[in-house]
Scaffold this motif. Structure first.
Motif, PDB file in Angstrom:
ATOM      1  N   ILE A  59       0.864  -1.185   0.000  1.00  0.00           N
ATOM      2  CA  ILE A  59       0.000   0.000   0.000  1.00  0.00           C
ATOM      3  C   ILE A  59       0.901   1.236   0.000  1.00  0.00           C
ATOM      4  O   ILE A  59       1.873   1.291   0.748  1.00  0.00           O
ATOM      5  CB  ILE A  59      -0.870   0.046   1.286  1.00  0.00           C
ATOM      6  CG1 ILE A  59      -1.890  -1.096   1.305  1.00  0.00           C
ATOM      7  CG2 ILE A  59      -1.543   1.409   1.450  1.00  0.00           C
ATOM      8  CD1 ILE A  59      -3.073  -0.933   0.385  1.00  0.00           C
ATOM      9  N   GLU A  61       0.494   5.654  -0.306  1.00  0.00           N
ATOM     10  CA  GLU A  61      -0.401   6.792  -0.473  1.00  0.00           C
ATOM     11  C   GLU A  61       0.040   7.632  -1.670  1.00  0.00           C
ATOM     12  O   GLU A  61       1.228   7.714  -1.982  1.00  0.00           O
ATOM     13  CB  GLU A  61      -0.349   7.640   0.795  1.00  0.00           C
ATOM     14  CG  GLU A  61      -1.438   8.680   0.881  1.00  0.00           C
ATOM     15  CD  GLU A  61      -1.427   9.376   2.227  1.00  0.00           C
ATOM     16  OE1 GLU A  61      -2.509   9.577   2.784  1.00  0.00           O
ATOM     17  OE2 GLU A  61      -0.335   9.724   2.716  1.00  0.00           O
ATOM     18  N   ASP A  64      -4.490  12.318  -3.514  1.00  0.00           N
ATOM     19  CA  ASP A  64      -5.885  11.969  -3.765  1.00  0.00           C
ATOM     20  C   ASP A  64      -6.103  10.533  -4.222  1.00  0.00           C
ATOM     21  O   ASP A  64      -7.027  10.252  -4.989  1.00  0.00           O
ATOM     22  CB  ASP A  64      -6.508  12.925  -4.791  1.00  0.00           C
ATOM     23  CG  ASP A  64      -7.532  13.831  -4.138  1.00  0.00           C
ATOM     24  OD1 ASP A  64      -7.882  13.580  -2.975  1.00  0.00           O
ATOM     25  OD2 ASP A  64      -7.977  14.782  -4.778  1.00  0.00           O
ATOM     26  N   GLY A  65      -5.253   9.635  -3.772  1.00  0.00           N
ATOM     27  CA  GLY A  65      -5.444   8.243  -4.148  1.00  0.00           C
ATOM     28  C   GLY A  65      -4.521   7.315  -3.401  1.00  0.00           C
ATOM     29  O   GLY A  65      -3.843   7.708  -2.447  1.00  0.00           O
ATOM     30  N   VAL A  66      -4.505   6.076  -3.846  1.00  0.00           N
ATOM     31  CA  VAL A  66      -3.686   5.061  -3.191  1.00  0.00           C
ATOM     32  C   VAL A  66      -3.222   4.058  -4.243  1.00  0.00           C
ATOM     33  O   VAL A  66      -3.942   3.762  -5.192  1.00  0.00           O
ATOM     34  CB  VAL A  66      -4.486   4.374  -2.050  1.00  0.00           C
ATOM     35  CG1 VAL A  66      -5.774   3.748  -2.549  1.00  0.00           C
ATOM     36  CG2 VAL A  66      -3.657   3.337  -1.318  1.00  0.00           C
ATOM     37  N   GLY A 217      -8.711   5.659  -6.400  1.00  0.00           N
ATOM     38  CA  GLY A 217      -9.034   6.832  -5.601  1.00  0.00           C
ATOM     39  C   GLY A 217      -9.474   7.993  -6.465  1.00  0.00           C
ATOM     40  O   GLY A 217      -9.495   7.924  -7.695  1.00  0.00           O
ATOM     41  N   ALA A 266     -11.646   2.679  -3.734  1.00  0.00           N
ATOM     42  CA  ALA A 266     -10.665   3.138  -2.740  1.00  0.00           C
ATOM     43  C   ALA A 266     -11.288   3.987  -1.638  1.00  0.00           C
ATOM     44  O   ALA A 266     -10.744   4.048  -0.528  1.00  0.00           O
ATOM     45  CB  ALA A 266      -9.556   3.930  -3.425  1.00  0.00           C
ATOM     46  N   LEU A 269     -11.404   2.516   1.622  1.00  0.00           N
ATOM     47  CA  LEU A 269     -10.168   2.447   2.410  1.00  0.00           C
ATOM     48  C   LEU A 269     -10.001   3.713   3.259  1.00  0.00           C
ATOM     49  O   LEU A 269      -9.443   3.692   4.345  1.00  0.00           O
ATOM     50  CB  LEU A 269      -8.948   2.291   1.502  1.00  0.00           C
ATOM     51  CG  LEU A 269      -8.587   0.867   1.058  1.00  0.00           C
ATOM     52  CD1 LEU A 269      -9.705   0.210   0.302  1.00  0.00           C
ATOM     53  CD2 LEU A 269      -7.318   0.877   0.240  1.00  0.00           C
TER      54      LEU A 269
END
Lengths: 301, 245
Positions: A59, A61, A64-66, A217, A266, A269
Motif C-alpha cells: 500500500i 499513499e 488523492d489516491g492510493v 481513488g 478506494a 479504504l
C-alpha cells in the motif's frame, strides 16, 4: 423516488456497490452496519487456488489516491463457495457479485464454472485487468483478441450474467469493450486500477515491494468517467462504472456518463462506511436535482 | 469500530519531535490495550494509524512522532480543533495470558500501546517489569508515568545517555527479570531479538503500511505460522509462536 436499477435481469435496490478488493468478502463489515443498505457487493478477487499475493509493503499513499499491489490475496474458490458466501448470505440479501481472476484460459473457465453453480452468487465479474499479478490478469485485458477469447470461453461454461472488468492500461478501451460484447459478455465493469509507482526518496527504493501497483481513488475519477462514456456510446451492454467514486454526486456523474450501476472502491479504504453513506446521500441529491427515477439519467450525456 | 469527530483537548511536545494528543470523543469501542485509532488528516488520502496510549469514558490519548507531512500537520493543531477518527481498531494485547508477572519490552514509541497494558496488569495484582529502549535520552517517553503506576522500570539507550548502553535485550540480560509471559512493541528488529532471545511465551505488536485499517482491503497482510493474517484486523498483536520474522 426510484433508486432501483436492473442489470441483465438482476434487481439492485440502488446502484451503489463496493468494488472488488476494497470491501473484503462483505462479512468483515457485517458487524459495523446493515449490509442490506447496499445495492450489491463485489467480492474480493478470487482465483482457483489460494494466494498470499505480493509481499508488503503493498500500500502506498498518493495525491488523492492510493497505490496497491495486494496481488489477489484470496483463499481460493472452494473456500469462497463453502465459507465466505454462506457467511455473507446469513446477513445479506442484496446482489452478490463474484470477482474471478485467473492465470490461463482454462483456469478462468474452471473457476467461473464453479462460481456459476453457487446459488448465493448473482453475477460473475471476470477480472482481466489486475495489474498486480504476473503472467495473467491484465495480460488478458489489454488485447481485444485475448479479452474476447476469455469472454467466449466463460460464457460457454456459465449461465449467470457475465461482466468483464476491463483495464485502464490500454490504448483503445472501446475496441476491447466491443470485442467482449461481440464475444457474448452480458456487461462490463469499467475500470480497474491504473498502473503506477511511488519512490521513497530517503531510501532510494520503490515504496511498494512489488515496485509497481494499481492506482485508485479520487485522482482517477475523470479518467474512469471518460472511459465509461466512450464505451457507453459504442456498446449496447450495461456498464458498472468504477474508479474514484467518492460521493453521491460522483454516482450521478457516472450514471450520466452511461453506467447503470456504480462501484465505490478506494473510498472504502479512506472510510469503511463510505458506500453506506453514499447510499444515504443519493436520494437527497436526486431530490435536489429533480431526478424522480435514477434510470432516467443513465447515459444522458 | 466507530467513526466520529474528536475534539483536541491538548497537543503537547513530550520528547524530541514527539507529541501527545488528547482527544475528546467516544471510546466505547476500545476494549483492550494495544488497540489503535486511524486518524484522518485533511489533504491526505489515507488515515494515520496510532496506538491508543490511554483512555477513559470520554477521551483518549495518542503519542506520535513527526516523521512526515501528515504528522507535521497534526503537530500544528491546537486544542478545540477536531479530527475524524476510526476508533477501536485491532485486537490488542491479551492481558489474561500473564498469570503472575509480566515482562514488557518496548522500544521508542512502542511504549505507548503497552502503557494501558501495564496499568491493567498492575490493577489485576500482577507484577510488571518494563524494559524500555530509546536511541537517546531526548527520545524517552512515559518513563516517569510507568514508574508512577508502580512498574519496575529499566532503561537502555543506544548512546548510553539513559540507563544501560545498548539494546533492550542488553538491559533484559542485565536485569534478569522473572516473568511468566512477555509483551513487546517497538521496531521490528528489536521485537525479533526479544522474541528470539526470551524463553517462554509472549506476544508482539507488529507494524505494516496499512490501507483501510479495519480488515477490508488486505493491504497489510503478513505471513504467520497459521497462514496469512491482516496486521490491522487479525493483529496487530500476534503470539510469539505465530510470528515468522
Amino acid at each position: 423516488m426510484v433508486t432501483e436499477v436492473n442489470l441483465c435481469g438482476v434487481r439492485f435496490a440502488n446502484p451503489v456497490i463496493p468494488a472488488s478488493g476494497t470491501f473484503g468478502f462483505g462479512v468483515e463489515m457485517a458487524g459495523e452496519f446493515d449490509l442490506n443498505v447496499l445495492g450489491g457487493i463485489s467480492l474480493k478477487g478470487t482465483t482457483l487456488e489460494a494466494r498470499f499475493g505480493n509481499e508488503c509493503p503493498r500500500i502506498a499513499e498518493t495525491p488523492d489516491g492510493v497505490l496497491n499491489s495486494v496481488g489477489l490475496q484470496n483463499p481460493g474458490i472452494d473456500v469462497l463457495l463453502s465459507e465466505k458466501i454462506p457467511q455473507l448470505r446469513k446477513v445479506y440479501d442484496g446482489v452478490v457479485i463474484a470477482n474471478i481472476s485467473g492465470f490461463g484460459l482454462e483456469e478462468y473457465v474452471k473457476t467461473c464454472a464453479l462460481a456459476d453453480k453457487c446459488q448465493g452468487i448473482d453475477i460473475l465479474e471476470v477480472n482481466v485487468s489486475c495489474p498486480n499479478v504476473h503472467g495473467g490478469g491484465m495480460a488478458f485485458g489489454t488485447s481485444a483478441a485475448a479479452a474476447a477469447e476469455v469472454t467466449a470461453a466463460v460464457k460457454a461454461a456459465c449461465r449467470k450474467p457475465v461482466f468483464i472488468k476491463l483495464s485502464h492500461n490500454v490504448t483503445d478501451i472501446v475496441a476491447i469493450a466491443k470485442a467482449c460484447e461481440e464475444a457474448g459478455a452480458d456487461g462490463l465493469t469499467l475500470v480497474n486500477t491504473l498502473l503506477g509507482m511511488r519512490i521513497d526518496i530517503n531510501r532510494r527504493v520503490p515504496i511498494l515491494a512489488n515496485r509497481y501497483g494499481g492506482l485508485s481513488g479520487r485522482a482517477i475519477f475523470p479518467v474512469a468517467l471518460r472511459m465509461v462514456n466512450q464505451v457507453a456510446r459504442a456498446c449496447n451492454i450495461p456498464i458498472m462504472g468504477c474508479g474514484g467514486v467518492s460521493s453521491a454526486s460522483d454516482v450521478i456523474e457516472m450514471m450520466m456518463a452511461g453506467a447503470t450501476a456504480v462501484q465505490v472502491g478506494a473510498e472504502n479504504l479512506k472510510n469503511p462506511f463510505a458506500s453506506k453513506e453514499i447510499v444515504e446521500e443519493l436520494p437527497v441529491l436526486m431530490q435536489k436535482l429533480g431526478i424522480q427515477n435514477i434510470n432516467e439519467i443513465i447515459g444522458v450525456v | 469500530m466507530e467513526k466520529a469527530l474528536y475534539t483536541i483537548l491538548s497537543n503537547e511536545l513530550i520528547a524530541d519531535k514527539t507529541f501527545r494528543m488528547r482527544l475528546a470523543g467516544p471510546t466505547g469501542s476500545l476494549k483492550r490495550a494495544g488497540q489503535f485509532v486511524d486518524v484522518a488528516i485533511d489533504g491526505f488520502y489515507l488515515r494515520r494509524p496510532l496506538a491508543a496510549q490511554e483512555w477513559d469514558s470520554d477521551s483518549l490519548a495518542v503519542i506520535y512522532k513527526v516523521v512526515g507531512e501528515g504528522t507535521a500537520i497534526m503537530s500544528d493543531m491546537a486544542p478545540g480543533q477536531s479530527l475524524e477518527l476510526l476508533c477501536g481498531l485491532g485486537n490488542g494485547f491479551d492481558a489474561d495470558a500473564c498469570r503472575k508477572s509480566a515482562l514488557i519490552a518496548c522500544g521508542g514509541l512502542g511504549a505507548s500501546p503497552v502503557f494501558s497494558l501495564a496499568k491493567e496488569l498492575l490493577e489485576a495484582g500482577k507484577k510488571v517489569c518494563v524494559v524500555m529502549g530509546f536511541n537517546t535520552a531526548a527520545d524517552a517517553v512515559l518513563v516517569e508515568e510507568f514508574k508512577a503506576m508502580g512498574a519496575d522500570v529499566h532503561l537502555a539507550t543506544m548512546d548510553g545517555s539513559l540507563g544501560v548502553k545498548g539494546f533492550v535485550t542488553d538491559a533484559i540480560k542485565a536485569v534478569q527479570p522473572e516473568f511468566d509471559y512477555f509483551y513487546t512493541c517497538g521496531p521490528a528488529p528489536m521485537m525479533k531479538a526479544v522474541c528470539q532471545s526470551l524463553e517462554g511465551p509472549g506476544e508482539a505488536s507488529l507494524e505494516e503500511r496499512m490501507g483501510c485499517g479495519c480488515g477490508i482491503c488486505y493491504g497489510c497482510t503478513c505471513h504467520t505460522a497459521s497462514g496469512p493474517k491482516r496486521v490491522c484486523a487479525d493483529g496487530p498483536v500476534f503470539k510469539k509462536e505465530d510470528i515468522i520474522w
